[in-house]
Design a protein around this motif. Structure first.
Motif, PDB file in Angstrom:
ATOM      1  N   UNK A 178      41.190  48.163  95.242  1.00 33.70           N
ATOM      2  CA  UNK A 178      40.958  48.677  96.710  1.00 33.70           C
ATOM      3  C   UNK A 178      42.306  48.087  97.022  1.00 33.70           C
ATOM      4  N   UNK A 179      43.234  47.157  96.341  1.00 30.50           N
ATOM      5  CA  UNK A 179      44.145  45.568  96.195  1.00 30.50           C
ATOM      6  C   UNK A 179      45.353  46.551  95.199  1.00 30.50           C
ATOM      7  N   UNK A 180      44.809  46.812  94.496  1.00 38.98           N
ATOM      8  CA  UNK A 180      45.880  47.466  92.730  1.00 38.98           C
ATOM      9  C   UNK A 180      46.398  49.239  92.991  1.00 38.98           C
ATOM     10  N   UNK A 181      45.481  49.577  94.351  1.00 41.24           N
ATOM     11  CA  UNK A 181      45.839  50.953  94.473  1.00 41.24           C
ATOM     12  C   UNK A 181      46.634  50.758  96.157  1.00 41.24           C
ATOM     13  N   UNK A 182      46.397  49.796  96.747  1.00 43.77           N
ATOM     14  CA  UNK A 182      47.320  50.219  97.796  1.00 43.77           C
ATOM     15  C   UNK A 182      49.012  49.194  97.229  1.00 43.77           C
ATOM     16  N   UNK A 183      49.312  48.369  96.440  1.00 46.06           N
ATOM     17  CA  UNK A 183      50.480  47.610  95.777  1.00 46.06           C
ATOM     18  C   UNK A 183      51.504  49.006  95.380  1.00 46.06           C
ATOM     19  N   UNK A 184      50.011  49.553  94.257  1.00 45.92           N
ATOM     20  CA  UNK A 184      50.432  50.962  93.482  1.00 45.92           C
ATOM     21  C   UNK A 184      51.378  51.897  94.927  1.00 45.92           C
ATOM     22  N   UNK A 185      50.535  52.289  95.734  1.00 47.06           N
ATOM     23  CA  UNK A 185      51.319  53.107  97.087  1.00 47.06           C
ATOM     24  C   UNK A 185      52.314  52.533  98.030  1.00 47.06           C
ATOM     25  N   UNK A 186      52.295  51.281  97.770  1.00 51.08           N
ATOM     26  CA  UNK A 186      53.689  51.088  98.071  1.00 51.08           C
ATOM     27  C   UNK A 186      54.667  51.417  97.603  1.00 51.08           C
ATOM     28  N   UNK A 187      54.344  50.147  96.191  1.00 49.63           N
ATOM     29  CA  UNK A 187      55.732  50.113  95.870  1.00 49.63           C
ATOM     30  C   UNK A 187      56.274  52.283  95.153  1.00 49.63           C
ATOM     31  N   UNK A 202      55.318  58.837  97.431  1.00 51.45           N
ATOM     32  CA  UNK A 202      54.398  58.352  97.683  1.00 51.45           C
ATOM     33  C   UNK A 202      52.986  59.461  97.663  1.00 51.45           C
ATOM     34  N   UNK A 203      53.810  60.595  97.761  1.00 51.14           N
ATOM     35  CA  UNK A 203      52.802  62.124  98.138  1.00 51.14           C
ATOM     36  C   UNK A 203      51.764  61.801  96.834  1.00 51.14           C
ATOM     37  N   UNK A 204      52.628  62.565  95.938  1.00 45.83           N
ATOM     38  CA  UNK A 204      52.240  62.272  94.324  1.00 45.83           C
ATOM     39  C   UNK A 204      51.306  61.372  93.817  1.00 45.83           C
ATOM     40  N   UNK A 205      51.618  59.831  94.113  1.00 46.11           N
ATOM     41  CA  UNK A 205      50.545  58.939  94.417  1.00 46.11           C
ATOM     42  C   UNK A 205      48.968  58.920  94.089  1.00 46.11           C
ATOM     43  N   UNK A 206      49.282  59.344  95.940  1.00 44.12           N
ATOM     44  CA  UNK A 206      48.220  59.175  96.575  1.00 44.12           C
ATOM     45  C   UNK A 206      47.501  60.396  96.537  1.00 44.12           C
ATOM     46  N   UNK A 207      47.513  61.495  96.354  1.00 45.28           N
ATOM     47  CA  UNK A 207      46.984  62.635  95.506  1.00 45.28           C
ATOM     48  C   UNK A 207      46.178  62.058  93.448  1.00 45.28           C
ATOM     49  N   UNK A 208      46.977  61.267  92.701  1.00 45.63           N
ATOM     50  CA  UNK A 208      46.463  60.736  92.090  1.00 45.63           C
ATOM     51  C   UNK A 208      45.675  59.570  92.431  1.00 45.63           C
ATOM     52  N   UNK A 209      45.665  59.243  92.641  1.00 44.36           N
ATOM     53  CA  UNK A 209      44.564  58.007  93.245  1.00 44.36           C
ATOM     54  C   UNK A 209      43.445  58.390  94.933  1.00 44.36           C
ATOM     55  N   UNK A 210      43.067  59.809  94.795  1.00 39.01           N
ATOM     56  CA  UNK A 210      42.218  60.478  95.134  1.00 39.01           C
ATOM     57  C   UNK A 210      41.780  60.648  94.545  1.00 39.01           C
TER      58      UNK A 210
END
Length: 137
Positions: free
Chosen positions: A100-109, A118-126
């Motif tokens: 949870x913390x890892x993905x939140x920071x990853x999306x932020x960066x 941002x969109x690409x990283x969000x799709x990757x995490x989902x």
């Protein structure tokens, strides 16, 4: 198409503008081959950009692209790993999945580099979470 030196200047300008003066000791802007020092080699050759990974005296992968933003994406992955991991370790919550913390920071960066990142990283995490949902206790 940028030269290897121009690509290096572009990547470092983007990274340092958004993340500050971070460094990565095993990132080289020159051609890599088998028997090169372990690391990531980024270079322009034959009107293509190469992101080449070497390990134990062998080329393990060679990503080829025409897009300088794709090169930037891969470099952000390399530079941000320690930042994200340190954040996640220091900000994990008891009983909550560490990711949870890892993905939140990853999306932020990644969002610092534009809506497309941002969109690409969000799709990757989902996609990761579809296969492996959070496991909170």
């Amino acid at each position: 198409m940028l030269s290897t030196e121009e690509l290096k200047n572009y990547v470092y300008s983007e990274i340092w503008t958004k993340l500050g003066d971070v460094s990565c000791g095993n990132l080289f802007f020159c051609e890599g081959t088998d028997n090169s020092v372990e690391g990531t080699y980024i270079f322009a050759k034959n009107n293509e950009y190469h992101i080449l990974f070497t390990e134990k005296g062998k080329v393990r992968s060679d990503i080829v692209t025409n897009e300088k933003r794709e090169v930037l994406w891969n470099v952000i992955e390399i530079f941000s790993t320690n930042i994200i991991m340190n954040f996640a370790i220091c900000n994990r919550e008891k009983g909550k999945d560490f990711r949870r913390a890892f993905f939140a920071k990853e999306k932020e960066i990644f969002s610092l580099f534009g809506k497309d990142f941002e969109k690409r990283k969000d799709e990757e995490i989902q996609e990761i979470l579809k296969r492996n949902p959070y496991n909170d206790i």
